[in-house]
Motif scaffolding. Sequence first.
Motif, PDB file in Angstrom:
ATOM      1  N   LEU A 265       0.817  -1.216   0.000  1.00  0.00           N
ATOM      2  CA  LEU A 265       0.000   0.000   0.000  1.00  0.00           C
ATOM      3  C   LEU A 265       0.857   1.276   0.000  1.00  0.00           C
ATOM      4  CD1 LEU A 265      -2.738  -1.015   2.611  1.00  0.00           C
ATOM      5  CD2 LEU A 265      -2.977  -0.915   0.117  1.00  0.00           C
ATOM      6  N   GLY A 266       2.175   1.114   0.172  1.00  0.00           N
ATOM      7  CA  GLY A 266       3.078   2.262   0.163  1.00  0.00           C
ATOM      8  C   GLY A 266       3.331   2.881   1.513  1.00  0.00           C
ATOM      9  N   PHE A 267       2.854   2.239   2.606  1.00  0.00           N
ATOM     10  CA  PHE A 267       2.992   2.801   3.946  1.00  0.00           C
ATOM     11  C   PHE A 267       4.146   2.196   4.741  1.00  0.00           C
ATOM     12  CE2 PHE A 267      -1.741   3.306   3.312  1.00  0.00           C
ATOM     13  CZ  PHE A 267      -1.664   4.660   3.011  1.00  0.00           C
ATOM     14  N   ALA A 268       4.907   1.305   4.147  1.00  0.00           N
ATOM     15  CA  ALA A 268       6.014   0.670   4.864  1.00  0.00           C
ATOM     16  C   ALA A 268       7.064   0.179   3.881  1.00  0.00           C
ATOM     17  CB  ALA A 268       5.500  -0.502   5.714  1.00  0.00           C
ATOM     18  N   LEU A 269       8.248  -0.083   4.420  1.00  0.00           N
ATOM     19  CA  LEU A 269       9.331  -0.724   3.671  1.00  0.00           C
ATOM     20  C   LEU A 269       9.886  -1.819   4.569  1.00  0.00           C
ATOM     21  CD1 LEU A 269      11.122   2.410   2.172  1.00  0.00           C
ATOM     22  CD2 LEU A 269       9.863   0.686   0.878  1.00  0.00           C
ATOM     23  N   VAL A 270       9.920  -3.042   4.091  1.00  0.00           N
ATOM     24  CA  VAL A 270      10.358  -4.168   4.917  1.00  0.00           C
ATOM     25  C   VAL A 270      11.682  -4.721   4.390  1.00  0.00           C
ATOM     26  CG1 VAL A 270       7.964  -4.742   5.413  1.00  0.00           C
ATOM     27  CG2 VAL A 270       9.134  -5.915   3.559  1.00  0.00           C
TER      28      VAL A 270
ATOM     29  N   LEU B 224      19.151   3.534   5.274  1.00  0.00           N
ATOM     30  CA  LEU B 224      18.654   2.166   5.116  1.00  0.00           C
ATOM     31  C   LEU B 224      18.494   1.847   3.637  1.00  0.00           C
ATOM     32  CD1 LEU B 224      16.643   3.616   7.622  1.00  0.00           C
ATOM     33  CD2 LEU B 224      16.658   1.181   8.130  1.00  0.00           C
ATOM     34  N   GLU B 225      18.922   0.651   3.259  1.00  0.00           N
ATOM     35  CA  GLU B 225      18.838   0.212   1.875  1.00  0.00           C
ATOM     36  C   GLU B 225      18.214  -1.179   1.822  1.00  0.00           C
ATOM     37  OE1 GLU B 225      22.512   0.684  -0.284  1.00  0.00           O
ATOM     38  OE2 GLU B 225      23.142   2.353   0.997  1.00  0.00           O
ATOM     39  N   ALA B 226      17.930  -1.628   0.599  1.00  0.00           N
ATOM     40  CA  ALA B 226      17.336  -2.953   0.421  1.00  0.00           C
ATOM     41  C   ALA B 226      18.283  -4.029   0.927  1.00  0.00           C
ATOM     42  CB  ALA B 226      17.011  -3.184  -1.052  1.00  0.00           C
ATOM     43  N   ALA B 227      17.721  -5.176   1.303  1.00  0.00           N
ATOM     44  CA  ALA B 227      18.520  -6.275   1.860  1.00  0.00           C
ATOM     45  C   ALA B 227      19.594  -6.735   0.883  1.00  0.00           C
ATOM     46  CB  ALA B 227      17.617  -7.432   2.252  1.00  0.00           C
ATOM     47  N   VAL B 228      19.250  -6.752  -0.402  1.00  0.00           N
ATOM     48  CA  VAL B 228      20.214  -7.137  -1.437  1.00  0.00           C
ATOM     49  C   VAL B 228      20.875  -5.875  -1.975  1.00  0.00           C
ATOM     50  CG1 VAL B 228      20.553  -8.263  -3.662  1.00  0.00           C
ATOM     51  CG2 VAL B 228      18.833  -9.141  -2.053  1.00  0.00           C
ATOM     52  N   MET B 229      22.188  -5.805  -1.866  1.00  0.00           N
ATOM     53  CA  MET B 229      22.927  -4.621  -2.283  1.00  0.00           C
ATOM     54  C   MET B 229      22.613  -4.244  -3.729  1.00  0.00           C
ATOM     55  SD  MET B 229      27.050  -3.976  -2.061  1.00  0.00           S
ATOM     56  CE  MET B 229      27.039  -4.466  -0.340  1.00  0.00           C
ATOM     57  N   SER B 230      22.413  -2.970  -3.952  1.00  0.00           N
ATOM     58  CA  SER B 230      22.145  -2.380  -5.274  1.00  0.00           C
ATOM     59  C   SER B 230      20.706  -2.584  -5.737  1.00  0.00           C
ATOM     60  CB  SER B 230      23.109  -2.910  -6.350  1.00  0.00           C
ATOM     61  OG  SER B 230      24.449  -2.621  -5.989  1.00  0.00           O
ATOM     62  N   ASP B 231      19.895  -3.342  -5.015  1.00  0.00           N
ATOM     63  CA  ASP B 231      18.487  -3.479  -5.383  1.00  0.00           C
ATOM     64  C   ASP B 231      17.755  -2.177  -5.092  1.00  0.00           C
ATOM     65  OD1 ASP B 231      18.745  -6.027  -6.253  1.00  0.00           O
ATOM     66  OD2 ASP B 231      17.323  -6.921  -4.833  1.00  0.00           O
ATOM     67  N   PRO B 232      16.814  -1.764  -5.961  1.00  0.00           N
ATOM     68  CA  PRO B 232      16.036  -0.547  -5.670  1.00  0.00           C
ATOM     69  C   PRO B 232      14.996  -0.821  -4.583  1.00  0.00           C
ATOM     70  CG  PRO B 232      15.235  -1.586  -7.673  1.00  0.00           C
ATOM     71  CD  PRO B 232      16.459  -2.361  -7.259  1.00  0.00           C
ATOM     72  N   LEU B 233      14.546   0.234  -3.934  1.00  0.00           N
ATOM     73  CA  LEU B 233      13.477   0.093  -2.955  1.00  0.00           C
ATOM     74  C   LEU B 233      12.151  -0.096  -3.682  1.00  0.00           C
ATOM     75  CD1 LEU B 233      14.330   2.956  -0.402  1.00  0.00           C
ATOM     76  CD2 LEU B 233      14.866   0.515  -0.205  1.00  0.00           C
ATOM     77  N   PRO B 234      11.186  -0.779  -3.064  1.00  0.00           N
ATOM     78  CA  PRO B 234       9.862  -0.911  -3.676  1.00  0.00           C
ATOM     79  C   PRO B 234       9.200   0.461  -3.792  1.00  0.00           C
ATOM     80  CG  PRO B 234      10.150  -2.469  -1.868  1.00  0.00           C
ATOM     81  CD  PRO B 234      11.290  -1.512  -1.801  1.00  0.00           C
ATOM     82  N   PRO B 235       8.221   0.639  -4.680  1.00  0.00           N
ATOM     83  CA  PRO B 235       7.481   1.904  -4.751  1.00  0.00           C
ATOM     84  C   PRO B 235       6.862   2.223  -3.390  1.00  0.00           C
ATOM     85  CG  PRO B 235       6.951   0.500  -6.623  1.00  0.00           C
ATOM     86  CD  PRO B 235       7.760  -0.339  -5.685  1.00  0.00           C
ATOM     87  N   THR B 236       6.928   3.482  -2.960  1.00  0.00           N
ATOM     88  CA  THR B 236       6.433   3.850  -1.639  1.00  0.00           C
ATOM     89  C   THR B 236       5.862   5.260  -1.638  1.00  0.00           C
ATOM     90  OG1 THR B 236       7.029   4.061   0.699  1.00  0.00           O
ATOM     91  CG2 THR B 236       8.704   4.693  -0.903  1.00  0.00           C
ATOM     92  N   SER B 237       4.943   5.496  -0.709  1.00  0.00           N
ATOM     93  CA  SER B 237       4.385   6.843  -0.536  1.00  0.00           C
ATOM     94  C   SER B 237       5.154   7.634   0.510  1.00  0.00           C
ATOM     95  CB  SER B 237       2.912   6.755  -0.117  1.00  0.00           C
ATOM     96  OG  SER B 237       2.790   6.164   1.168  1.00  0.00           O
ATOM     97  N   LEU B 238       6.156   7.004   1.144  1.00  0.00           N
ATOM     98  CA  LEU B 238       6.955   7.697   2.154  1.00  0.00           C
ATOM     99  C   LEU B 238       7.722   8.846   1.504  1.00  0.00           C
ATOM    100  CD1 LEU B 238       8.401   4.672   4.173  1.00  0.00           C
ATOM    101  CD2 LEU B 238       6.512   6.164   4.815  1.00  0.00           C
ATOM    102  N   ARG B 239       7.684   9.998   2.156  1.00  0.00           N
ATOM    103  CA  ARG B 239       8.339  11.192   1.639  1.00  0.00           C
ATOM    104  C   ARG B 239       9.124  11.893   2.740  1.00  0.00           C
ATOM    105  NH1 ARG B 239       7.267   8.832  -2.137  1.00  0.00           N
ATOM    106  NH2 ARG B 239       6.000   9.381  -3.959  1.00  0.00           N
ATOM    107  N   SER B 240      10.020  12.780   2.346  1.00  0.00           N
ATOM    108  CA  SER B 240      10.773  13.569   3.316  1.00  0.00           C
ATOM    109  C   SER B 240       9.809  14.314   4.226  1.00  0.00           C
ATOM    110  CB  SER B 240      11.679  14.573   2.602  1.00  0.00           C
ATOM    111  OG  SER B 240      12.685  13.907   1.875  1.00  0.00           O
ATOM    112  N   GLY B 241      10.091  14.260   5.531  1.00  0.00           N
ATOM    113  CA  GLY B 241       9.232  14.932   6.493  1.00  0.00           C
ATOM    114  C   GLY B 241       8.242  14.022   7.178  1.00  0.00           C
TER     115      GLY B 241
END
Length: 373
Positions: free
Chosen positions: A42-47, A66-83
Amino acid sequence: MDGAIAEFAKTHLELVENERNYEIEQSQALISGLVPTHLQRLGFALVGLRVTNTRTGLGGKTLLTLEAAVMSDPLPPTSLRSGDIVGLCAPGGHKPSKQAADKPDSQKSTQLSGVVTLVSESKIVVAVGGDDGEIPEEWHERCTVKKLANDTTYKRIIFALKDLTAIRQRPALHTVLFSDVAPRFADDTVIADDGDTGFYDQSLNESQKAAVRLAVSAHDIALIHGPPGTGKTHTIVEVVRQLAARDQRILVCGPSNVSVDNLVERLGRIRGLPIVRLGHPARILPAAVAHSLDSQTKYSDAGDLARDIRKELDDTLAKVQKCKRSAERRVLYEQVRELRKEYRVREAKVVDHTIGGARVVLATLSGAASRDL
């Protein structure tokens, strides 16, 4: 008048607290009712994130990358924003860490709270406040970030309303706002249309000039109203310049970060006008960051006072991240706590020097209630 103020505060306290409680309940219901992987969709978390870097931010906060568990992998789409306010927790979302399990019940916590300062395709940076920078060892390899309700503004409004009723000697402004007393204006304020004592912005029209004269001559309050596109921002910039020329210090507040940063950009172009923008760096537009309190305390000459200990603090945090033995980690974290105390003392002096030396201080309405002021 005190009765009118008490009734005003009582009514608005009830409304604000109801709104705050509803928002928190909605957020908690969403988070507690769904597993972290569903919240991520839903875009409210990153695991499944890993902590790849720790360093020191404004106020001695710990900045966690914080980065993805696998190095160089992109993060999933998320609604998290600065602030955004977020919680960092164990991989499952609720299981306490080994360190927390050994603490008394009053000190146990299943998550740390912080503010997102950066989100990119490959990483998210979170500022963890207070002394909550001790990250459980297992979280370095796998943890979850979840969006939380942000009640900071609500807390500041509630505090201001309670403070309003507690004031015994009321300023003249309260008399104007809560009774039938008319605001006062000086009769001798003169701003010529040209010349050394005139307007700085020669493009102002007659309506804008009249508004500037009204604001500069006000003892209590002046209200300037105009539809979008009528030049209110240009008018405010002129008011600030006129007041600064009269050796006054000015606090400029706006309802949103964008409105404040718009003024920061314009005022920042004026030579000889020292300004400082208060607020979390994550919520400040890039064009205004150079004037932020965070940037000025970090890179100004006065910032040298805290720069050395900040480096020592960052170096110690880097050792913690590499350390595998629990006993050694505890010793290092104790050093971090002591260094952080000293850093805050030194930084407080730099902050006082920076704000005290500014002719114009800018913040959101909520930000004006921050401890920096």
